[in-house]
Design a protein around this motif. Structure first.
Motif, PDB file in Angstrom:
ATOM      1  N   ILE A 196       0.845  -1.196   0.000  1.00 24.97           N
ATOM      2  CA  ILE A 196       0.000   0.000   0.000  1.00 24.97           C
ATOM      3  C   ILE A 196       0.880   1.246   0.000  1.00 24.97           C
ATOM      4  CG2 ILE A 196      -1.705   1.295   1.342  1.00 24.97           C
ATOM      5  CD1 ILE A 196      -2.563  -1.458   2.503  1.00 24.97           C
ATOM      6  N   GLN A 197       0.539   2.236  -0.847  1.00 22.18           N
ATOM      7  CA  GLN A 197       1.265   3.512  -0.895  1.00 22.18           C
ATOM      8  C   GLN A 197       0.932   4.326   0.360  1.00 22.18           C
ATOM      9  OE1 GLN A 197       3.403   4.685  -3.378  1.00 22.18           O
ATOM     10  NE2 GLN A 197       3.295   2.627  -4.200  1.00 22.18           N
ATOM     11  N   VAL A 198       1.953   4.856   1.032  1.00 23.69           N
ATOM     12  CA  VAL A 198       1.771   5.636   2.252  1.00 23.69           C
ATOM     13  C   VAL A 198       2.742   6.817   2.260  1.00 23.69           C
ATOM     14  CG1 VAL A 198       0.930   3.691   3.648  1.00 23.69           C
ATOM     15  CG2 VAL A 198       3.385   4.165   3.534  1.00 23.69           C
ATOM     16  N   LEU A 199       2.592   7.656   3.262  1.00 26.04           N
ATOM     17  CA  LEU A 199       3.541   8.731   3.556  1.00 26.04           C
ATOM     18  C   LEU A 199       4.196   8.404   4.886  1.00 26.04           C
ATOM     19  CD1 LEU A 199       1.262  11.725   2.584  1.00 26.04           C
ATOM     20  CD2 LEU A 199       3.239  10.886   1.315  1.00 26.04           C
ATOM     21  N   ALA A 200       5.514   8.426   4.927  1.00 26.61           N
ATOM     22  CA  ALA A 200       6.249   8.081   6.137  1.00 26.61           C
ATOM     23  C   ALA A 200       6.969   9.311   6.675  1.00 26.61           C
ATOM     24  CB  ALA A 200       7.253   6.972   5.850  1.00 26.61           C
ATOM     25  N   ARG A 201       6.883   9.493   7.980  1.00 32.33           N
ATOM     26  CA  ARG A 201       7.582  10.591   8.666  1.00 32.33           C
ATOM     27  C   ARG A 201       8.922  10.047   9.142  1.00 32.33           C
ATOM     28  NH1 ARG A 201       7.604  11.896  14.220  1.00 32.33           N
ATOM     29  NH2 ARG A 201       8.177  14.046  14.579  1.00 32.33           N
ATOM     30  N   PRO A 217       7.282   9.641   0.323  1.00 34.45           N
ATOM     31  CA  PRO A 217       6.433   8.565  -0.189  1.00 34.45           C
ATOM     32  C   PRO A 217       7.095   7.227   0.129  1.00 34.45           C
ATOM     33  CG  PRO A 217       7.416   9.801  -2.003  1.00 34.45           C
ATOM     34  CD  PRO A 217       7.859  10.453  -0.741  1.00 34.45           C
ATOM     35  N   ALA A 218       6.272   6.261   0.505  1.00 35.93           N
ATOM     36  CA  ALA A 218       6.793   4.943   0.867  1.00 35.93           C
ATOM     37  C   ALA A 218       5.755   3.880   0.522  1.00 35.93           C
ATOM     38  CB  ALA A 218       7.124   4.908   2.361  1.00 35.93           C
ATOM     39  N   VAL A 219       6.156   2.644   0.686  1.00 32.44           N
ATOM     40  CA  VAL A 219       5.270   1.508   0.456  1.00 32.44           C
ATOM     41  C   VAL A 219       5.225   0.691   1.740  1.00 32.44           C
ATOM     42  CG1 VAL A 219       4.906  -0.582  -0.907  1.00 32.44           C
ATOM     43  CG2 VAL A 219       5.849   1.451  -1.994  1.00 32.44           C
ATOM     44  N   ARG A 244       1.123   7.327   7.384  1.00 31.83           N
ATOM     45  CA  ARG A 244      -0.258   7.704   7.035  1.00 31.83           C
ATOM     46  C   ARG A 244      -0.525   7.429   5.556  1.00 31.83           C
ATOM     47  NH1 ARG A 244      -1.330   7.654  11.709  1.00 31.83           N
ATOM     48  NH2 ARG A 244      -1.300   9.414  13.095  1.00 31.83           N
ATOM     49  N   THR A 245      -1.786   7.251   5.223  1.00 28.94           N
ATOM     50  CA  THR A 245      -2.155   7.070   3.817  1.00 28.94           C
ATOM     51  C   THR A 245      -2.417   8.409   3.143  1.00 28.94           C
ATOM     52  OG1 THR A 245      -4.465   6.773   4.440  1.00 28.94           O
ATOM     53  CG2 THR A 245      -3.136   4.777   4.135  1.00 28.94           C
TER      54      THR A 245
END
Length: 93
Positions: free
Chosen positions: A31-36, A47-49, A82-83
């Protein structure tokens, strides 16, 4: 370690992988997500997976440079992934 090998700095908010197979729910269907990612001098939202899911942490795959073929994997607390990113609208902004 040979001369041609080097270690990459981990984000300071990274955590260790959960102990044992039972703590991991398994693959997260990429799933494509946003990582801090928290670094000594800055905080990045990248952007992360999503790779693995656990009760309180997740493993994400991200790249230091979007053009890079070499991906990195890091376990992070769930609250740092987060997505979507939501901005408030209204007066004063």
């Amino acid at each position: 370690m040979g001369e041609d090998q080097w270690l990459l700095l981990s984000p300071s908010n990274s955590v260790g992988a959960p102990a044992g197979k039972d703590r991991k729910w398994g693959s997260a269907a990429r799933i494509q997500v946003l990582a801090r990612l928290v670094w000594p001098t800055r905080v990045e939202i990248v952007p992360a997976v999503l790779i693995w899911i656990s009760t309180d942490q997740v493993c994400v795959e991200w790249r230091t440079d979007p053009r890079s073929y070499q991906a990195r994997q890091t376990w992070l607390p769930r609250e740092d992934v987060r997505t979507r990113l939501v901005y408030r609208s209204g007066a004063g902004h």
